[in-house]
Design an enzyme around this catalytic site. Structure first.
Site, PDB file in Angstrom:
ATOM      1  N   ARG A 166      17.900  67.980  21.623  1.00 23.79           N
ATOM      2  CA  ARG A 166      17.951  66.785  22.478  1.00 23.79           C
ATOM      3  C   ARG A 166      18.694  67.180  23.745  1.00 23.79           C
ATOM      4  O   ARG A 166      19.231  68.257  23.864  1.00 23.79           O
ATOM      5  CB  ARG A 166      18.551  65.574  21.771  1.00 23.79           C
ATOM      6  CG  ARG A 166      19.610  65.749  20.742  1.00 23.79           C
ATOM      7  CD  ARG A 166      20.939  66.231  21.250  1.00 23.79           C
ATOM      8  NE  ARG A 166      21.421  65.481  22.383  1.00 23.79           N
ATOM      9  CZ  ARG A 166      22.270  65.940  23.282  1.00 23.79           C
ATOM     10  NH1 ARG A 166      22.751  67.189  23.193  1.00 23.79           N
ATOM     11  NH2 ARG A 166      22.676  65.216  24.302  1.00 23.79           N
TER      12      ARG A 166
ATOM     13  N   ARG B  12       9.118  61.934  23.691  1.00 18.91           N
ATOM     14  CA  ARG B  12      10.229  61.142  24.254  1.00 18.91           C
ATOM     15  C   ARG B  12       9.882  60.809  25.710  1.00 18.91           C
ATOM     16  O   ARG B  12       9.478  61.699  26.466  1.00 18.91           O
ATOM     17  CB  ARG B  12      11.554  61.902  24.159  1.00 18.91           C
ATOM     18  CG  ARG B  12      11.955  62.232  22.705  1.00 18.91           C
ATOM     19  CD  ARG B  12      13.409  62.617  22.577  1.00 18.91           C
ATOM     20  NE  ARG B  12      14.293  61.488  22.797  1.00 18.91           N
ATOM     21  CZ  ARG B  12      15.617  61.610  22.973  1.00 18.91           C
ATOM     22  NH1 ARG B  12      16.182  62.800  22.940  1.00 18.91           N
ATOM     23  NH2 ARG B  12      16.365  60.551  23.173  1.00 18.91           N
TER      24      ARG B  12
ATOM     25  N   ASP C 196      18.998  62.134  32.755  1.00 15.30           N
ATOM     26  CA  ASP C 196      17.663  62.344  32.175  1.00 15.30           C
ATOM     27  C   ASP C 196      16.561  62.212  33.215  1.00 15.30           C
ATOM     28  O   ASP C 196      15.475  62.755  33.058  1.00 15.30           O
ATOM     29  CB  ASP C 196      17.435  61.377  31.018  1.00 15.30           C
ATOM     30  CG  ASP C 196      18.333  61.769  29.852  1.00 15.30           C
ATOM     31  OD1 ASP C 196      19.492  61.314  29.821  1.00 15.30           O
ATOM     32  OD2 ASP C 196      17.895  62.588  29.028  1.00 15.30           O
TER      33      ASP C 196
ATOM     34  N   ALA D 189      18.185  66.443  28.163  1.00 18.17           N
ATOM     35  CA  ALA D 189      17.038  66.599  29.058  1.00 18.17           C
ATOM     36  C   ALA D 189      16.625  68.054  29.293  1.00 18.17           C
ATOM     37  O   ALA D 189      15.446  68.403  29.210  1.00 18.17           O
ATOM     38  CB  ALA D 189      17.352  65.923  30.392  1.00 18.17           C
TER      39      ALA D 189
ATOM     40  N   ASN E 230      20.542  57.824  32.336  1.00 15.94           N
ATOM     41  CA  ASN E 230      21.285  58.683  31.419  1.00 15.94           C
ATOM     42  C   ASN E 230      21.542  57.857  30.159  1.00 15.94           C
ATOM     43  O   ASN E 230      21.137  56.690  30.063  1.00 15.94           O
ATOM     44  CB  ASN E 230      22.583  59.166  32.076  1.00 15.94           C
ATOM     45  CG  ASN E 230      23.255  60.254  31.254  1.00 15.94           C
ATOM     46  OD1 ASN E 230      22.610  61.240  30.881  1.00 15.94           O
ATOM     47  ND2 ASN E 230      24.532  60.100  30.951  1.00 15.94           N
ATOM     48  N   LYS E 231      22.211  58.466  29.235  1.00 17.71           N
ATOM     49  CA  LYS E 231      22.451  57.837  27.931  1.00 17.71           C
ATOM     50  C   LYS E 231      22.980  56.413  28.049  1.00 17.71           C
ATOM     51  O   LYS E 231      23.812  56.125  28.911  1.00 17.71           O
ATOM     52  CB  LYS E 231      23.432  58.727  27.156  1.00 17.71           C
ATOM     53  CG  LYS E 231      23.813  58.252  25.774  1.00 17.71           C
ATOM     54  CD  LYS E 231      22.618  57.950  24.881  1.00 17.71           C
ATOM     55  CE  LYS E 231      21.630  59.104  24.794  1.00 17.71           C
ATOM     56  NZ  LYS E 231      20.351  58.688  24.142  1.00 17.71           N
TER      57      LYS E 231
HETATM   58  O1  MRU Z   1      19.074  61.059  23.609  1.00 18.82           O
HETATM   59  P1  MRU Z   1      19.623  62.359  24.102  1.00 18.82           P
HETATM   60  O2  MRU Z   1      20.725  62.902  23.261  1.00 18.82           O
HETATM   61  O3  MRU Z   1      18.540  63.366  24.357  1.00 18.82           O
HETATM   62  O4  MRU Z   1      20.261  61.971  25.504  1.00 18.82           O
HETATM   63  C1  MRU Z   1      20.888  62.973  26.250  1.00 18.82           C
HETATM   64  C2  MRU Z   1      21.543  62.455  27.460  1.00 18.82           C
HETATM   65  O5  MRU Z   1      21.465  61.301  27.801  1.00 18.82           O
HETATM   66  C3  MRU Z   1      22.230  63.469  28.320  1.00 18.82           C
HETATM   67  O6  MRU Z   1      23.334  62.907  28.941  1.00 18.82           O
HETATM   68  C4  MRU Z   1      21.220  63.926  29.379  1.00 18.82           C
HETATM   69  O7  MRU Z   1      20.096  64.482  28.792  1.00 18.82           O
HETATM   70  C5  MRU Z   1      21.817  64.850  30.358  1.00 18.82           C
HETATM   71  S1  MRU Z   1      22.248  66.448  29.731  1.00 18.82           S
HETATM   72  C6  MRU Z   1      20.880  67.424  30.063  1.00 18.82           C
END
Ligand code: MRU
Length: 355
Positions: free
Chosen positions: A45, A88, A238, A47, A248-249
């Site tokens: 997981r 995704r 992301d 990005a 982002n998350k």
């Molecule tokens: O759902 P995930 O764990 O894939 O989400 C990841 C994030 O939101 C990261 O902060 C994001 O990908 C940036 S790090 C490359």
């Protein structure tokens, strides 16, 4: 170096991030469908990591194909790309990674290149993208390090580290680069409900590097900011829209608002591959909705009454006005982001020295 993913003669090997921090186990994907499952189930997981995984998935699918003619292989490539792209929706890096290998395939097929030569070239490209990902993280880390305090506490949300990339990381790459340059930094890691990327992954990888780390529940940072305990916030991304709005998350947006209220700089660190010029603003970014069970259950134990309504959007969008700078391997973008992104897009991509 944390082995997030690796191309092997037998397939693509993934560190199983669902098992961290308690177990370090691996999942070997020997065909593209398995790579798609690994991405969908978040064994890999983040990005940047899923971008290169998508590229490797396409390369693996082509390499393992038994098609004996170019038209047959071309039909298979379409299916491979669609399967990987359906895993995704939010991180644009996935579509970038798949697209890079698909574009090379299309170019080689149009030139009637032999199938063995196509196989060799797509694998070489996917492996080079792995090296370039690490090089991009190191370069953006070098740019971002100067923005962090010489001594202080930095808050991060989710995991934008080596585990979210092929190594080193974006937000955590900036922290690593600052520490390597002598900054005395300790990190606050939001636990990042519901998937706990901060508590499980960020804490795990920073502790491996000996960077002082403290885990916070997601509702604690406002209090710590009000007490002057946080000097900067840095997160990954992301997808960065053409106007700088950043997905982002889930929870990142709230942290950005809190940082602004307390006069704390809020930085985003992401490779240029995360910038999506085709998406004008954050409202157009697709937000992944994940299984309710991630919210209702913790470690297999039900935490909520049966039948209660549940929301589980996996990402949110931070409007550009909350962002002090977007740190990329091409340089640091500043407000007004629409103009700075457009200007940087005109520049040729820098020659990155693979790690
Ligand atoms: O759902 P995930 O764990 O894939 O989400 C990841 C994030 O939101 C990261 O902060 C994001 O990908 C940036 S790090 C490359």
């Amino acid at each position: 170096m944390i082995p997030t993913l690796e191309w092997l003669p037998s397939g693509v090997n993934f560190l199983d991030q669902t098992k961290l921090p308690l177990e370090e186990t691996y999942v070997l994907a020997t065909d593209y469908k398995e790579v798609a499952r690994v991405i969908r189930d978040m064994i890999v997981r983040g990005a940047m990591a899923i971008g290169v995984s998508g590229a490797m998935g396409v390369a693996l699918g082509i390499e393992r194909s038994t098609a004996s003619t170019l038209p047959a292989l071309t039909a298979e490539v379409a299916l491979i790309c669609d399967t990987l792209a359906s895993t995704r929706p939010t991180a644009v890096n996935l579509f970038w990674g798949i697209g890079k290998v698909r574009d090379l395939y299309n170019q080689l097929a149009a030139a009637q290149t032999s199938i063995p030569e196509i196989k060799s070239q797509v694998v070489t490209l996917a492996r080079r993208m792995y090296d370039e990902d690490i090089a991009a993280c190191k370069q953006l880390g070098a740019f971002g390090a100067e923005l962090l305090p010489q001594k202080g506490t930095v808050l991060t949300h989710c995991n934008a580290g080596a585990l979210a990339a092929c190594g080193y990381g974006s937000a955590l790459g900036v922290i690593r680069a600052a520490v390597e340059r002598g900054h005395e930094i300790d990190v606050l890691a939001d636990e990042t409900r519901p998937y706990l990327q901060g508590a499980r992954l960020t804490a795990w990888e920073l502790m491996k590097d000996g960077i002082p780390t403290t885990v916070l529940c997601d509702n604690m940072s406002a209090h710590l900011m009000s007490k002057g305990r946080i000097q900067a916030v840095i997160v990954g991304a992301d997808r960065v829209a053409a106007n700088g709005d950043t997905a982002n998350k889930i929870g990142t947006y709230g942290v950005a608002i809190l940082a602004k209220e307390h006069g704390i700089p809020f930085y985003v660190a992401a490779p240029w591959a995360t910038v999506d010029l085709a998406t004008a603003h954050g409202g157009l970014i697709p937000i992944e909705q994940r299984d309710e069970r991630e919210v209702t259950h913790s470690n297999g134990k039900q935490m909520t009454p049966t039948g209660v309504g549940i929301e589980n959007p996996a990402f949110d969008v931070t409007p550009a006005r909350y962002i002090a700078g977007i740190i990329t391997e091409r340089g640091v973008l500043r407000s007004p982001f629409e103009a700075s992104i457009a200007a940087l897009a005109q520049q040729p991509s820098p020659e990155l020295v693979p790690a």
